[in-house]
Design an enzyme around this catalytic site. Structure first.
Site, PDB file in Angstrom:
ATOM      1  N   CYS A 115    -148.091  45.794  14.605  1.00 36.59           N
ATOM      2  CA  CYS A 115    -148.020  47.053  13.633  1.00 36.59           C
ATOM      3  C   CYS A 115    -148.859  47.531  12.744  1.00 36.59           C
ATOM      4  CB  CYS A 115    -146.309  47.480  13.477  1.00 36.59           C
ATOM      5  SG  CYS A 115    -145.206  47.428  14.645  1.00 36.59           S
ATOM      6  N   HIS A 252    -146.464  53.361   8.012  1.00 38.81           N
ATOM      7  CA  HIS A 252    -146.325  52.962   9.473  1.00 38.81           C
ATOM      8  C   HIS A 252    -145.018  53.664   9.816  1.00 38.81           C
ATOM      9  CE1 HIS A 252    -145.731  51.037  13.234  1.00 38.81           C
ATOM     10  NE2 HIS A 252    -144.707  50.139  12.551  1.00 38.81           N
ATOM     11  N   ASN A 282    -141.729  54.308  17.192  1.00 34.88           N
ATOM     12  CA  ASN A 282    -142.476  53.512  16.751  1.00 34.88           C
ATOM     13  C   ASN A 282    -143.602  53.017  17.528  1.00 34.88           C
ATOM     14  OD1 ASN A 282    -143.912  51.187  15.794  1.00 34.88           O
ATOM     15  ND2 ASN A 282    -142.158  50.197  15.061  1.00 34.88           N
TER      16      ASN A 282
HETATM   17  N1  ACO Z   1    -127.183  52.057  20.053  1.00 32.12           N
HETATM   18  C1  ACO Z   1    -125.868  51.744  19.592  1.00 32.12           C
HETATM   19  N2  ACO Z   1    -125.419  50.574  18.817  1.00 32.12           N
HETATM   20  C2  ACO Z   1    -126.339  49.717  18.796  1.00 32.12           C
HETATM   21  C3  ACO Z   1    -127.681  50.076  19.215  1.00 32.12           C
HETATM   22  C4  ACO Z   1    -128.063  51.340  19.883  1.00 32.12           C
HETATM   23  N3  ACO Z   1    -129.315  51.569  20.364  1.00 32.12           N
HETATM   24  N4  ACO Z   1    -128.396  48.811  18.954  1.00 32.12           N
HETATM   25  C5  ACO Z   1    -127.792  47.956  18.121  1.00 32.12           C
HETATM   26  N5  ACO Z   1    -126.461  48.653  18.097  1.00 32.12           N
HETATM   27  C6  ACO Z   1    -125.026  47.793  17.575  1.00 32.12           C
HETATM   28  C7  ACO Z   1    -125.312  46.435  17.476  1.00 32.12           C
HETATM   29  O1  ACO Z   1    -124.862  45.908  18.790  1.00 32.12           O
HETATM   30  C8  ACO Z   1    -124.202  46.060  16.536  1.00 32.12           C
HETATM   31  O2  ACO Z   1    -123.096  46.158  17.204  1.00 32.12           O
HETATM   32  P1  ACO Z   1    -121.743  44.941  16.616  1.00 32.12           P
HETATM   33  O3  ACO Z   1    -121.492  45.370  15.149  1.00 32.12           O
HETATM   34  O4  ACO Z   1    -120.614  45.570  17.588  1.00 32.12           O
HETATM   35  O5  ACO Z   1    -122.527  43.820  16.828  1.00 32.12           O
HETATM   36  C9  ACO Z   1    -124.244  47.491  15.364  1.00 32.12           C
HETATM   37  O6  ACO Z   1    -125.106  48.289  16.395  1.00 32.12           O
HETATM   38  C10 ACO Z   1    -125.064  47.210  14.241  1.00 32.12           C
HETATM   39  O7  ACO Z   1    -126.352  46.410  14.875  1.00 32.12           O
HETATM   40  P2  ACO Z   1    -127.420  46.066  13.562  1.00 32.12           P
HETATM   41  O8  ACO Z   1    -128.658  45.444  14.468  1.00 32.12           O
HETATM   42  O9  ACO Z   1    -126.728  45.306  12.587  1.00 32.12           O
HETATM   43  O10 ACO Z   1    -128.065  47.573  12.999  1.00 32.12           O
HETATM   44  P3  ACO Z   1    -128.788  48.023  12.053  1.00 32.12           P
HETATM   45  O11 ACO Z   1    -128.296  48.845  11.164  1.00 32.12           O
HETATM   46  O12 ACO Z   1    -129.559  46.803  11.486  1.00 32.12           O
HETATM   47  O13 ACO Z   1    -129.737  48.802  13.034  1.00 32.12           O
HETATM   48  C11 ACO Z   1    -132.105  48.559  13.614  1.00 32.12           C
HETATM   49  C12 ACO Z   1    -130.523  48.222  13.868  1.00 32.12           C
HETATM   50  C13 ACO Z   1    -132.197  50.183  13.597  1.00 32.12           C
HETATM   51  C14 ACO Z   1    -132.795  47.967  14.689  1.00 32.12           C
HETATM   52  C15 ACO Z   1    -132.519  48.161  12.023  1.00 32.12           C
HETATM   53  O14 ACO Z   1    -132.336  46.820  11.855  1.00 32.12           O
HETATM   54  C16 ACO Z   1    -133.908  48.264  11.954  1.00 32.12           C
HETATM   55  O15 ACO Z   1    -134.434  49.515  11.719  1.00 32.12           O
HETATM   56  N6  ACO Z   1    -134.635  47.192  11.678  1.00 32.12           N
HETATM   57  C17 ACO Z   1    -136.183  47.170  11.731  1.00 32.12           C
HETATM   58  C18 ACO Z   1    -136.740  47.048  12.897  1.00 32.12           C
HETATM   59  C19 ACO Z   1    -138.120  47.709  13.155  1.00 32.12           C
HETATM   60  O16 ACO Z   1    -138.179  48.850  12.729  1.00 32.12           O
HETATM   61  N7  ACO Z   1    -139.050  47.023  13.835  1.00 32.12           N
HETATM   62  C20 ACO Z   1    -140.163  47.733  14.196  1.00 32.12           C
HETATM   63  C21 ACO Z   1    -141.397  46.816  14.348  1.00 32.12           C
HETATM   64  S1  ACO Z   1    -141.636  45.958  12.721  1.00 32.12           S
HETATM   65  C22 ACO Z   1    -141.980  47.306  11.797  1.00 32.12           C
HETATM   66  O17 ACO Z   1    -142.710  48.059  12.456  1.00 32.12           O
HETATM   67  C23 ACO Z   1    -141.734  47.251  10.532  1.00 32.12           C
END
Ligand code: ACO
Length: 325
Positions: A115, A252, A282
């Protein structure tokens, strides 16, 4: 004293025709439009057609950038293409774009920083132009992440999409002060200890397969905001510019919450933040030039504006760039 500067003289982008909405995704995995929008800000992503490869997306973005710059492919003597989803293991996707554009001189190569790829590629091309070895570079970020997603993993498949963006960088003489057009400062970092937080579980040397994307989303989020704020502070310290001097913040496009948290931490006015993630998810290395091209196309970014870019990705890698458009 004059100083050679790398000036952005054109930018372009391309998104594949097929749009995949949150509602459609909710039929494929256990998710909902509400969850995706609340956690990420993403509404749609674009998916490349069968037979439509990263080089095809990249070539279309490059053509648009050349057109806006009023240049011909033969004016280009360097292509640096950032991608984590190349057409082939080798040769490079950059050489495929070079051939598609009909360029037979100069040099073309790929660069892999996931990224952060566009910031790494921009920095690399800037060094070539500053050295005097090359005059005009196409710097491209292009990805087909749809090909490395686990479409059964709701934690990752809702986040990414395909696309490409490109800029034309031209070496011009500047005065050597901050009123110059062009790249004013670039800053790159990496820390390979974080591989397991964000990686693709395959490769030619390890598994002889392409592999699929794996991510610990919460961990990535936690590191992203801190690393990004640090690398932007570095750019401000190096130039003496501050958040108040920034006309456009073009981060980004990973996730609206990361973008907003970073802007807030740096006291950047929300009205100056360019956000396009809602339209394409993304797109990894493509996301910054895609956002640049969109904000230039709709008249927001104008000549003379100070533009701040940042990115973080797998590795981890991260970086920032301050430019005057
Ligand atoms: N739909 C519904 N529920 C979901 C989904 C989905 N697509 N994905 C995960 N969940 C659930 C999980 O299973 C979890 O359930 P549980 O509580 O029963 O276990 C719950 O939602 C919470 O999951 P978390 O992973 O804790 O959710 P979070 O609030 O952290 O959001 C996310 C997840 C959106 C991926 C977030 O962590 C994030 O944005 N991280 C950054 C990742 C990123 O942007 N990566 C890109 C590459 S790196 C970069 O570009 C910077």
């Amino acid at each position: 004293m004059t100083l050679r500067r790398s000036v952005i003289v054109g930018c372009g982008h391309y998104l594949p025709q097929r749009v995949l909405s949150n509602a459609e995704l909710a039929k494929m995995v256990d998710t909902s439009d509400e969850w995706i929008v609340e956690r990420t800000g993403i509404h749609n992503r674009h998916i490349a057609a069968e037979g439509e490869n990263t080089s095809h997306l990249a070539t279309k973005a490059a053509e648009m950038a050349l057109d806006r710059a009023g240049l011909k492919p033969s004016d280009i003597d360097l292509i640096v293409l950032a991608t984590a989803t190349p057409d082939y293991t080798f040769p490079s996707t950059a050489t495929q774009v070079q051939a598609a554009l009909g360029i037979t001189h100069g040099a073309a190569f790929d660069l892999q920083a996931v990224c952060s790829g566009f910031v790494y590629a921009l920095t690399t091309a800037d060094k070539f132009l500053q050295s005097g070895s090359h005059k005009r570079a196409l710097v491209i970020g292009a990805e087909t992440f749809s090909r490395i997603l686990d479409w059964d993993d709701r934690g990752t498949c809702v986040l990414f999409g395909d696309g490409a963006g490109a800029v034309v960088l031209e070496a011009q003489e500047g005065k050597g002060d901050l009123t110059d057009r062009g790249i004013l400062s670039t800053h790159l970092r990496s820390d390979g200890r974080h591989v397991e937080k964000l990686y693709v579980d395959g490769g030619p040397s390890s598994t002889k397969t392409t592999g699929l994307l794996r991510m610990e989303g919460k961990e990535v989020f936690r590191y992203a905001v801190n690393y990004l704020a640090e690398i932007i502070e570095e750019a401000f310290a190096a130039t003496g510019l501050t958040a108040a001097d920034v006309d456009w913040f073009v981060p980004h496009q990973a996730n609206r919450r990361i973008i907003e948290a970073t802007a807030r931490k740096l006291s950047i006015d929300p009205a100056k933040v360019v956000v396009t993630v809602q339209n394409h998810g993304n797109t990894s290395a493509a996301s910054i030039p895609l956002a640049l091209s969109t904000a230039y196309g709709d008249g927001r970014i104008k000549q003379g504006d100070v533009v701040l870019m940042e990115a973080m990705g797998g590795g981890f890698t991260w970086g920032s760039a301050l430019i005057r458009w």
